[in-house]
Design an enzyme around this catalytic site. Structure first.
Site, PDB file in Angstrom:
ATOM      1  N   HIS A   8     -45.029  -2.984  -5.707  1.00  0.00           N
ATOM      2  CA  HIS A   8     -44.194  -3.020  -6.913  1.00  0.00           C
ATOM      3  C   HIS A   8     -44.778  -4.008  -7.930  1.00  0.00           C
ATOM      4  CE1 HIS A   8     -41.136  -0.867  -4.615  1.00  0.00           C
ATOM      5  NE2 HIS A   8     -40.332  -0.850  -5.662  1.00  0.00           N
ATOM      6  N   GLU A  51      -0.265   8.810  -2.926  1.00  0.00           N
ATOM      7  CA  GLU A  51      -0.757   9.799  -3.884  1.00  0.00           C
ATOM      8  C   GLU A  51       0.121   9.792  -5.145  1.00  0.00           C
ATOM      9  OE1 GLU A  51      -1.574  14.644  -3.885  1.00  0.00           O
ATOM     10  OE2 GLU A  51      -0.083  13.770  -2.544  1.00  0.00           O
ATOM     11  N   HIS A  52       1.430   9.897  -4.956  1.00  0.00           N
ATOM     12  CA  HIS A  52       2.394   9.844  -6.052  1.00  0.00           C
ATOM     13  C   HIS A  52       3.307   8.639  -5.856  1.00  0.00           C
ATOM     14  CE1 HIS A  52       1.647  14.214  -5.196  1.00  0.00           C
ATOM     15  NE2 HIS A  52       1.366  14.205  -6.492  1.00  0.00           N
ATOM     16  N   GLN A  73       7.937  16.777  -2.156  1.00  0.00           N
ATOM     17  CA  GLN A  73       6.650  16.683  -1.465  1.00  0.00           C
ATOM     18  C   GLN A  73       6.756  17.109  -0.009  1.00  0.00           C
ATOM     19  OE1 GLN A  73       3.845  16.051  -3.441  1.00  0.00           O
ATOM     20  NE2 GLN A  73       5.610  16.451  -4.751  1.00  0.00           N
TER      21      GLN A  73
END
Length: 428
Positions: A417, A324-325, A254
């Site tokens: 409403h 991330e990993h 990485q």
């Protein structure tokens, strides 16, 4: 390299904050790029193409021609390899498909949810330094599985104004024909708001460097994005049962991506803690020059080795990082999997290096970074669909329950409403 012994949570958070600050320094420049492309269209886009791309393209040269796609020449082995990967990715992502559901109540009301593919998606494929054809595969396959009709690819051209033949060949194999030669924040802006040359898309997916990541963050809301998928990250938890060479190689896998990449090893082993820096240095020296230089910078800035007392504490720190990993290189990885709370993708056991995930074993490699794995997931088929609720309220159910909704509306102070319900009740 940063060396830490039994750090407190605050120490780890300070390291992460420093990385975030390094990334945010370019935010004002990215804002200006987006503002100008949005307001000036092709005029601003052409200026940025000439300023930032490796080759000074004009907007009229942005779209890759059918002839360029047909002429892309690659090794036969590449084609055969990619065919296998496409099938593996399709098999995994097909299992993620969600189906519409409908049901009727006892009173005859019809309720449900329709799963509908997005009409258009832009895929950002990083380029320049290396051709990230693997990212193209990871983004395009789930979009195709989801049924997206218009899939646009944008990627930076090389020094000759060309797109990598590997990327073009993958596009051809997947049937993708709308490919633009542009990268960076200006590409994200063009896909988000459109110009005279580039039609906008509904959502942008794919990772990128700091400029791309910040641009995606800034356009979110005007266009959809997958996640904050920026400079790569890996955290490796090891108890010393895996060879140091494995850990060092994975650490650098990485670090070589980007100067802002972050590689962290958390270990309960004093031997790993003491010897790993030297092994990483040995592996660094053997890398090709360009990859070595990038890895040296990222390792110097954000490479971290942490010695910790036990695996439980190791996972507490990992969950704080929300990487991330996450590689779990311990003797019995499945026994500690339950400790994982925050991670983009988890890799278990000595033979499961992160690289197998990058290149198509099945799960997607477009993953959340910068701690966003605390609240988001990796790219998946559902990222290319939307869910539309369907309601048909029967007269019988309206008679039974209509009064509930007019009461609730008045409790909230919304008289109109309530009257929309009451006028129907009065007609019965």
């Amino acid at each position: 390299m940063i060396i830490m012994r039994n750090p407190a949570d605050e120490d780890v958070l300070k390291l992460l904050e420093r990385r975030m600050k390094a990334a945010s320094k370019v935010e004002e420049a990215v804002k200006e790029i987006i503002k100008r492309v949005k307001s000036e269209g092709d005029r601003a886009l052409e200026e940025y193409l000439k300023r930032f791309e490796k080759y000074p393209l004009s907007v009229k040269d942005l779209l890759v021609s059918e002839e360029e796609i047909a002429q892309a020449s690659v090794e036969r082995d590449f084609i055969e390899t990619v065919k296998v990967v496409i099938e593996d990715l399709k098999e995994f992502h097909q299992r993620q498909k969600e189906t519409s559901f409908f049901f009727t109540t006892d009173g005859g009301s019809f309720l449900g949810e329709m799963v509908v593919p997005l009409e258009s998606v832009g895929i950002y494929v990083p380029g320049g330094k290396v051709p990230y054809f693997s990212t193209l595969l990871m983004c395009a396959v789930p979009a195709i599985v989801a049924g997206v009709e218009r899939i646009v690819v944008t990627t930076p051209p090389d020094e000759n104004g060309k797109v990598s033949p590997y990327i073009l060949k993958v596009c051809e194999m997947l049937g993708l024909k709308e490919i633009y030669k542009m990268g960076g924040a200006h590409a994200i802006a063009a896909l988000s708001y459109g110009t005279e040359t580039v039609r906008p898309v509904d959502k942008i997916v794919g990772p990128g460097g700091v400029f791309v990541t910040l641009a995606k963050k800034l356009v979110y809301g005007d266009v959809g994005i997958d996640s904050i998928a920026g400079p790569s990250e890996i955290t490796i938890i090891t108890d010393g049962s895996v060879p140091l060479d494995f850990v060092a190689a994975d650490f650098l896998s990485q670090a070589e991506h980007d100067e802002n990449a972050m590689s962290v090893v958390i270990t309960t082993s004093k031997e790993v803690f003491e010897k790993l820096p030297e092994v990483i240095e040995e592996h660094l020296r053997s890398l090709p020059d360009e990859r070595r230089k990038t890895a040296e910078i990222s390792t110097s800035n954000f490479g971290t080795i942490i010695l910790i007392e036990n695996l439980k504490r190791a996972f507490e720190i990992s969950n704080l990082i929300a990487p991330e990993h996450l590689e779990i290189l311990v003797e019995k990885p499945f026994e500690v999997l339950g400790y994982v709370k925050n991670a983009g993708s988890v890799f278990l056991g000595k033979y499961t290096c992160e690289s197998v995930g990058d290149y198509g074993v099945g799960p997607n490699h477009v993953l959340p970074t910068f701690r966003s794995a605390r609240f988001s997931s990796g790219l998946r088929v559902s990222d290319f669909t939307k869910k539309i609720f369907i309601t048909h309220f029967s007269e019988e159910d309206f008679k039974k329950k209509g009064v509930l909704y007019s009461k609730m509306a008045r409790w909230e102070g919304f008289e109109a409403h309530a009257r929309a319900v009451d006028v129907r009740r009065e007609s019965l």
